[in-house]
Design an enzyme around this catalytic site. Structure first.
Site, short mmCIF file in Angstrom:
data_model
loop_
_atom_site.label_atom_id
_atom_site.label_comp_id
_atom_site.label_asym_id
_atom_site.label_seq_id
_atom_site.Cartn_x
_atom_site.Cartn_y
_atom_site.Cartn_z
N GLY A 1 0.71 -1.12 -0.07
CA GLY A 1 0.00 -0.02 -0.11
C GLY A 1 1.02 1.35 -0.08
N GLY B 1 -1.37 -1.66 9.74
CA GLY B 1 -2.15 -0.62 10.09
C GLY B 1 -3.72 -0.39 9.34
CB THR C 1 -9.14 -0.65 10.27
OG1 THR C 1 -9.64 0.42 9.12
CG2 THR C 1 -8.06 0.35 11.18
N PRO D 1 -5.37 -0.83 15.43
CG PRO D 1 -7.25 -1.36 16.24
CD PRO D 1 -5.76 -1.59 16.59
CG PHE E 1 0.51 2.37 13.77
CD1 PHE E 1 1.35 1.59 14.34
CD2 PHE E 1 -0.25 2.06 12.74
CE1 PHE E 1 1.48 0.30 14.33
CE2 PHE E 1 -0.01 0.84 12.20
CZ PHE E 1 0.81 -0.17 12.95
CG HIS F 1 -11.66 8.31 10.07
ND1 HIS F 1 -12.45 7.82 11.36
CD2 HIS F 1 -10.37 7.72 10.38
CE1 HIS F 1 -11.49 7.45 12.28
NE2 HIS F 1 -10.46 7.24 11.84
CE LYS G 1 -11.79 4.39 9.10
NZ LYS G 1 -10.58 3.41 8.95
N GLY H 1 -11.87 1.15 13.15
CA GLY H 1 -11.19 0.16 13.84
C GLY H 1 -10.76 0.74 15.34
CB THR H 2 -9.68 4.00 16.40
OG1 THR H 2 -8.42 4.10 15.66
CG2 THR H 2 -9.41 4.87 17.82
#
Length: 267
Positions: free
Chosen positions: A11, A100, A102, A127, A129, A156, A160, A166-167
């Protein structure tokens, strides 16, 4: 002298991938030896990130890159389905994934954990960093013990794919685990379906997707006569680099999968 850590990034041409690759290229103890993406094939990753040419061009063949470059760590910022496939390939080759991306399911995480244990390879799936976001989740978990109700609002950028983030899901998991019992959401009529958000682990989670946003989350606690808001705002993707570097350096000392950067910190 400590040997440099050989890293390949998947990615690498995406917005997050570019920002993280740029930081990895500038770290003294890390050597980026490969970059993979479906777009920008043949482009030097240094040039792509406004740096001097790095001598590493983006490829669309991860297996070939791993065979040729022999990395120790795979850093993945793709999408959930691709991340799992990339991680499988990496672990089979003895390469430790740091993910990283999600949107991976519990079943996918379990599968990856079992594969890592079988191969005696470490993996980190985070989820988020951002160290600030990790502290936000930590504080929310602590506060959840003292308030009867809480809701999560996350925002976000509009591109997305997954929602909730995920957070937000990780935050809800931590909070639910800290509560003696999660009270049911208040009964009421939604005049617009979904207006009260979605329930996860008994907690209401609301997702916003807007241009101009990067990554933002607040947890609002309600109690008798008071509100408590714990909020974190990511204003630039460089905020994720310190946490990523921590994971890359720590994953080589693990056997099996660690989910959540907080498990690598002393909280």
């Amino acid at each position: 002298m400590t040997a440099t850590i050989r890293v390949v990034v998947t990615g690498a041409a995406g917005r997050m991938g570019r920002e993280m690759t740029k930081g990895l290229l500038q770290a003294d103890d890390i050597e980026v030896v490969g970059a993979v993406d479906r777009v920008a094939a043949g482009t030097d990753i240094g040039t792509l990130n406004g740096l001097q040419p790095a001598g590493v061009s983006i490829s669309d063949d991860l297996a070939a890159v791993i065979r040729a470059a022999r990395p120790r760590v795979l850093v993945d910022f793709t999408v959930a389905a691709a991340a799992l496939a990339n991680a499988r390939l990496a672990v089979e080759e003895g390469v430790s994934p740091v993910i990283g991306t999600t949107g991976m399911s519990t079943a996918q995480l379990d599968e990856l954990h079992q594969l890592c244990e079988a191969r005696q390879v470490g993996a980190v799936v985070a989820p988020n960093f951002s160290l600030g976001a990790i502290l936000m989740m930590h504080f929310a978990r602590q506060a959840a013990r003292y308030f009867p109700r809480a809701e999560i609002i996350e925002m976000h950028h509009e591109q997305k794919i997954d929602a909730p983030s995920g957070t937000a899901l990780k935050t809800a998991e931590l909070m639910a685990g800290a509560m003696e019992a999660v009270p049911p959401l208040p009964a009421g009529e939604e005049k617009v379906p979904g207006a009260r958000g979605g329930a996860y682990r008994g907690l209401a989670v609301h997702s916003l997707r807007l241009p101009g946003a990067i990554a933002h989350q607040e947890v609002i606690f309600g109690g008798q006569g008071q509100l408590l808001t714990i909020r974190h705002d990511t204003t630039g993707r460089e905020a994720f680099l310190p946490g990523l570097l921590l994971a890359v350096r720590q994953v080589l000392h693990l056997k099996g999968l660690v989910y959540g950067l907080e498990n690598l910190l002393e909280l």
